[in-house]
Scaffold this motif. Structure first.
Motif, PDB file in Angstrom:
ATOM      1  N   SER A  19       0.860  -1.187   0.000  1.00 33.21           N
ATOM      2  CA  SER A  19       0.000   0.000   0.000  1.00 33.21           C
ATOM      3  C   SER A  19       0.890   1.229   0.000  1.00 33.21           C
ATOM      4  O   SER A  19       1.699   1.418   0.915  1.00 33.21           O
ATOM      5  CB  SER A  19      -0.893  -0.025   1.255  1.00 33.21           C
ATOM      6  OG  SER A  19      -1.634   1.161   1.339  1.00 33.21           O
ATOM      7  N   GLN A  21       0.681   4.979   0.166  1.00 34.85           N
ATOM      8  CA  GLN A  21      -0.179   6.119   0.454  1.00 34.85           C
ATOM      9  C   GLN A  21       0.617   7.107   1.309  1.00 34.85           C
ATOM     10  O   GLN A  21       1.572   6.719   1.974  1.00 34.85           O
ATOM     11  CB  GLN A  21      -1.426   5.685   1.234  1.00 34.85           C
ATOM     12  CG  GLN A  21      -2.265   4.641   0.520  1.00 34.85           C
ATOM     13  CD  GLN A  21      -3.524   4.275   1.299  1.00 34.85           C
ATOM     14  OE1 GLN A  21      -4.145   5.118   1.942  1.00 34.85           O
ATOM     15  NE2 GLN A  21      -3.894   3.017   1.248  1.00 34.85           N
ATOM     16  N   ARG A  50      -1.702  -1.023  -3.616  1.00 28.91           N
ATOM     17  CA  ARG A  50      -2.941  -0.434  -3.121  1.00 28.91           C
ATOM     18  C   ARG A  50      -2.699   1.074  -3.056  1.00 28.91           C
ATOM     19  O   ARG A  50      -1.751   1.533  -2.412  1.00 28.91           O
ATOM     20  CB  ARG A  50      -3.264  -1.027  -1.742  1.00 28.91           C
ATOM     21  CG  ARG A  50      -4.600  -0.575  -1.183  1.00 28.91           C
ATOM     22  CD  ARG A  50      -4.989  -1.397   0.047  1.00 28.91           C
ATOM     23  NE  ARG A  50      -5.831  -0.591   0.899  1.00 28.91           N
ATOM     24  CZ  ARG A  50      -7.088  -0.886   1.220  1.00 28.91           C
ATOM     25  NH1 ARG A  50      -7.659  -1.995   0.812  1.00 28.91           N
ATOM     26  NH2 ARG A  50      -7.776  -0.082   1.990  1.00 28.91           N
ATOM     27  N   LEU A  71      -8.554   2.951  -3.875  1.00 31.55           N
ATOM     28  CA  LEU A  71      -9.483   3.430  -2.854  1.00 31.55           C
ATOM     29  C   LEU A  71      -9.493   4.947  -2.900  1.00 31.55           C
ATOM     30  O   LEU A  71      -8.602   5.560  -3.506  1.00 31.55           O
ATOM     31  CB  LEU A  71      -9.083   2.946  -1.450  1.00 31.55           C
ATOM     32  CG  LEU A  71      -7.742   3.471  -0.911  1.00 31.55           C
ATOM     33  CD1 LEU A  71      -7.831   3.719   0.585  1.00 31.55           C
ATOM     34  CD2 LEU A  71      -6.626   2.480  -1.206  1.00 31.55           C
ATOM     35  N   LYS A  73     -10.036   7.822   0.010  1.00 30.23           N
ATOM     36  CA  LYS A  73     -10.344   8.132   1.405  1.00 30.23           C
ATOM     37  C   LYS A  73     -11.066   9.467   1.509  1.00 30.23           C
ATOM     38  O   LYS A  73     -10.656  10.454   0.879  1.00 30.23           O
ATOM     39  CB  LYS A  73      -9.048   8.249   2.207  1.00 30.23           C
ATOM     40  CG  LYS A  73      -8.367   6.950   2.532  1.00 30.23           C
ATOM     41  CD  LYS A  73      -7.086   7.300   3.291  1.00 30.23           C
ATOM     42  CE  LYS A  73      -6.323   6.103   3.754  1.00 30.23           C
ATOM     43  NZ  LYS A  73      -4.981   6.489   4.241  1.00 30.23           N
ATOM     44  N   ASN A  80     -10.863   8.287   8.380  1.00 26.21           N
ATOM     45  CA  ASN A  80     -11.033   8.199   6.931  1.00 26.21           C
ATOM     46  C   ASN A  80     -12.007   7.080   6.588  1.00 26.21           C
ATOM     47  O   ASN A  80     -11.856   5.955   7.058  1.00 26.21           O
ATOM     48  CB  ASN A  80      -9.691   7.912   6.256  1.00 26.21           C
ATOM     49  CG  ASN A  80      -8.819   9.141   6.171  1.00 26.21           C
ATOM     50  OD1 ASN A  80      -9.276  10.197   5.739  1.00 26.21           O
ATOM     51  ND2 ASN A  80      -7.574   9.017   6.616  1.00 26.21           N
ATOM     52  N   ILE A  82     -13.385   4.746   3.538  1.00 28.67           N
ATOM     53  CA  ILE A  82     -12.755   4.275   2.306  1.00 28.67           C
ATOM     54  C   ILE A  82     -13.803   4.138   1.196  1.00 28.67           C
ATOM     55  O   ILE A  82     -14.711   3.321   1.286  1.00 28.67           O
ATOM     56  CB  ILE A  82     -12.002   2.954   2.578  1.00 28.67           C
ATOM     57  CG1 ILE A  82     -10.865   3.247   3.576  1.00 28.67           C
ATOM     58  CG2 ILE A  82     -11.479   2.342   1.285  1.00 28.67           C
ATOM     59  CD1 ILE A  82     -10.130   2.043   4.077  1.00 28.67           C
ATOM     60  N   THR A 151      -8.541  -4.638   7.146  1.00 32.11           N
ATOM     61  CA  THR A 151      -8.051  -3.262   7.141  1.00 32.11           C
ATOM     62  C   THR A 151      -8.520  -2.388   8.300  1.00 32.11           C
ATOM     63  O   THR A 151      -7.763  -1.583   8.836  1.00 32.11           O
ATOM     64  CB  THR A 151      -8.531  -2.593   5.829  1.00 32.11           C
ATOM     65  OG1 THR A 151      -8.371  -3.503   4.756  1.00 32.11           O
ATOM     66  CG2 THR A 151      -7.801  -1.304   5.577  1.00 32.11           C
ATOM     67  N   LEU A 152      -9.787  -2.516   8.669  1.00 33.28           N
ATOM     68  CA  LEU A 152     -10.358  -1.529   9.595  1.00 33.28           C
ATOM     69  C   LEU A 152     -10.515  -2.060  11.014  1.00 33.28           C
ATOM     70  O   LEU A 152     -11.090  -1.369  11.869  1.00 33.28           O
ATOM     71  CB  LEU A 152     -11.679  -0.984   9.029  1.00 33.28           C
ATOM     72  CG  LEU A 152     -11.454  -0.167   7.740  1.00 33.28           C
ATOM     73  CD1 LEU A 152     -12.773   0.220   7.078  1.00 33.28           C
ATOM     74  CD2 LEU A 152     -10.621   1.086   8.029  1.00 33.28           C
ATOM     75  N   GLU A 183      -4.622  -7.031   6.417  1.00 31.85           N
ATOM     76  CA  GLU A 183      -4.143  -5.654   6.246  1.00 31.85           C
ATOM     77  C   GLU A 183      -4.328  -4.918   7.563  1.00 31.85           C
ATOM     78  O   GLU A 183      -5.321  -5.097   8.257  1.00 31.85           O
ATOM     79  CB  GLU A 183      -4.932  -4.940   5.135  1.00 31.85           C
ATOM     80  CG  GLU A 183      -4.540  -3.474   4.985  1.00 31.85           C
ATOM     81  CD  GLU A 183      -5.085  -2.812   3.719  1.00 31.85           C
ATOM     82  OE1 GLU A 183      -5.600  -3.525   2.839  1.00 31.85           O
ATOM     83  OE2 GLU A 183      -4.981  -1.567   3.630  1.00 31.85           O
ATOM     84  N   GLY A 184      -3.360  -4.061   7.858  1.00 26.81           N
ATOM     85  CA  GLY A 184      -3.471  -3.198   9.030  1.00 26.81           C
ATOM     86  C   GLY A 184      -2.426  -3.499  10.080  1.00 26.81           C
ATOM     87  O   GLY A 184      -2.464  -4.525  10.747  1.00 26.81           O
ATOM     88  N   TYR A 186       0.762  -4.377   9.887  1.00 31.58           N
ATOM     89  CA  TYR A 186       1.808  -5.392   9.679  1.00 31.58           C
ATOM     90  C   TYR A 186       3.131  -4.657   9.559  1.00 31.58           C
ATOM     91  O   TYR A 186       3.304  -3.814   8.687  1.00 31.58           O
ATOM     92  CB  TYR A 186       1.502  -6.264   8.439  1.00 31.58           C
ATOM     93  CG  TYR A 186       0.391  -7.228   8.756  1.00 31.58           C
ATOM     94  CD1 TYR A 186       0.671  -8.476   9.309  1.00 31.58           C
ATOM     95  CD2 TYR A 186      -0.943  -6.840   8.618  1.00 31.58           C
ATOM     96  CE1 TYR A 186      -0.343  -9.340   9.680  1.00 31.58           C
ATOM     97  CE2 TYR A 186      -1.970  -7.699   8.985  1.00 31.58           C
ATOM     98  CZ  TYR A 186      -1.658  -8.942   9.517  1.00 31.58           C
ATOM     99  OH  TYR A 186      -2.677  -9.789   9.906  1.00 31.58           O
ATOM    100  N   ARG A 187       4.031  -4.968  10.504  1.00 32.64           N
ATOM    101  CA  ARG A 187       5.310  -4.237  10.589  1.00 32.64           C
ATOM    102  C   ARG A 187       6.513  -5.132  10.328  1.00 32.64           C
ATOM    103  O   ARG A 187       7.599  -4.624  10.074  1.00 32.64           O
ATOM    104  CB  ARG A 187       5.479  -3.641  11.999  1.00 32.64           C
ATOM    105  CG  ARG A 187       4.328  -2.783  12.460  1.00 32.64           C
ATOM    106  CD  ARG A 187       4.576  -1.314  12.159  1.00 32.64           C
ATOM    107  NE  ARG A 187       3.461  -0.519  12.627  1.00 32.64           N
ATOM    108  CZ  ARG A 187       2.478  -0.068  11.844  1.00 32.64           C
ATOM    109  NH1 ARG A 187       2.500  -0.317  10.543  1.00 32.64           N
ATOM    110  NH2 ARG A 187       1.494   0.649  12.330  1.00 32.64           N
ATOM    111  N   VAL A 205       0.911  -4.671   3.145  1.00 36.23           N
ATOM    112  CA  VAL A 205       1.747  -3.898   4.070  1.00 36.23           C
ATOM    113  C   VAL A 205       1.835  -2.481   3.531  1.00 36.23           C
ATOM    114  O   VAL A 205       2.100  -2.266   2.342  1.00 36.23           O
ATOM    115  CB  VAL A 205       3.158  -4.514   4.215  1.00 36.23           C
ATOM    116  CG1 VAL A 205       4.038  -3.620   5.092  1.00 36.23           C
ATOM    117  CG2 VAL A 205       3.074  -5.912   4.810  1.00 36.23           C
ATOM    118  N   GLY A 206       1.596  -1.518   4.385  1.00 35.54           N
ATOM    119  CA  GLY A 206       1.646  -0.116   3.985  1.00 35.54           C
ATOM    120  C   GLY A 206       2.801   0.615   4.623  1.00 35.54           C
ATOM    121  O   GLY A 206       3.948   0.543   4.159  1.00 35.54           O
ATOM    122  N   GLY A 207       2.507   1.299   5.709  1.00 32.61           N
ATOM    123  CA  GLY A 207       3.467   2.211   6.319  1.00 32.61           C
ATOM    124  C   GLY A 207       4.819   1.609   6.650  1.00 32.61           C
ATOM    125  O   GLY A 207       5.835   2.311   6.595  1.00 32.61           O
TER     126      GLY A 207
END
Ligand SMILES: CC(=O)N[C@H](C=O)[C@@H](O)[C@H](O)[C@H](O)COP(=O)(O)O
Length: 228
Positions: A19, A21, A50, A71, A73, A80, A82, A151-152, A183-184, A186-187, A205-207
């Motif tokens: 992801s 973003q 994503r 998506l 937001k 946010n 989605i 995700t949420l 999702e959400g 995952y580090r 995985v995003g951030g």
């Protein structure tokens, strides 16, 4: 829920989705930077991307054929939401998104999840329902989602809170026969492996990959200087 999975979703099986973003006002919030991060993720082996908003989707679509989960937001004053409207989903599809992610929570939609089917009909794209609980996932399945994402979880009053990813929710959804993308929060690679062990179809995985501010902060937080 669609059986079998649409081919574009089936192609994500067992893969990593990145992801890409960025929050408004940060240096990374620049379409060229987003595109560079997305291309880097693909060089690292990401199976899909994503992306938030038609501008980023269009730009990245110009340089790759990999599946894009789009998506849009919209902040509602608390968090946010989605892709809360059909028109936003249509714009994402026109920009090149293959899959549309939609907020599918009781917190946002109440008991009427009809928006999911409307988005499938209007875009011709499968919907990834971003849920926060098993009940959200069951409703999403019954209203046209092809797959759900955890995700949420942690972002609605109904869901479990925690710093860790909600691996338990994966097991619950998969136990109910619902194909589930983790999702959400995952580090680490170990957390991603745990998601697959719990039955995840794919992991987003995003951030941890694409947010240099958050990554730096986690290192700074353990320095003596940060505690002064
Ligand atoms: C809650 C919400 O709005 N999540 C958004 C959904 O697209 C993104 O802000 C997250 O970065 C994404 O879900 C990936 O999660 P993480 O960055 O924790 O790996």
């Amino acid at each position: 829920m669609t059986h079998p999975l649409p081919a574009v979703l089936a192609s994500l099986a067992g893969g990593l989705v990145v992801s890409v973003q960025a929050n408004d006002g940060t240096p990374v919030r620049d379409v060229a930077v987003i595109a560079a991060l997305a291309e880097s993720a693909l060089l690292g082996g990401a199976r899909a991307l994503r992306l938030n908003g038609p501008e980023d989707v269009r730009r990245v679509r110009a340089v790759t054929d990999v599946p894009i989960i789009g998506l849009h937001k919209v902040h509602n004053g608390t968090r946010n939401i989605i892709t809360p409207e059909v028109g936003l989903a249509v714009s994402l599809a026109e920009a090149g998104a293959d899959i549309i992610a939609v907020d599918a929570t009781a917190e946002h939609l109440g008991t009427d999840f009809g928006l999911l089917g409307e988005i499938v009909a209007a875009t011709g794209r499968p919907v990834m329902a971003d849920v926060s609980t098993l009940d959200d996932g069951l409703r999403a399945r019954d209203n046209g989602a092809s797959i759900v994402g955890t995700t949420l979880s942690g972002y609605t009053p109904e869901s479990r809170r925690g710093e860790e990813p909600d691996v338990q929710l994966i097991a619950e959804l998969v136990g109910a026969g619902i194909p589930t993308i983790a999702e959400g929060r995952y580090r680490t690679p170990e957390q991603v492996a745990a998601a697959f062990d719990a039955g995840a179809f794919a992991v987003v995985v995003g951030g941890a990959i694409t947010d240099p501010i958050a990554i730096t902060r986690r290192f700074v937080d353990v320095t003596p200087g940060a505690r002064e």
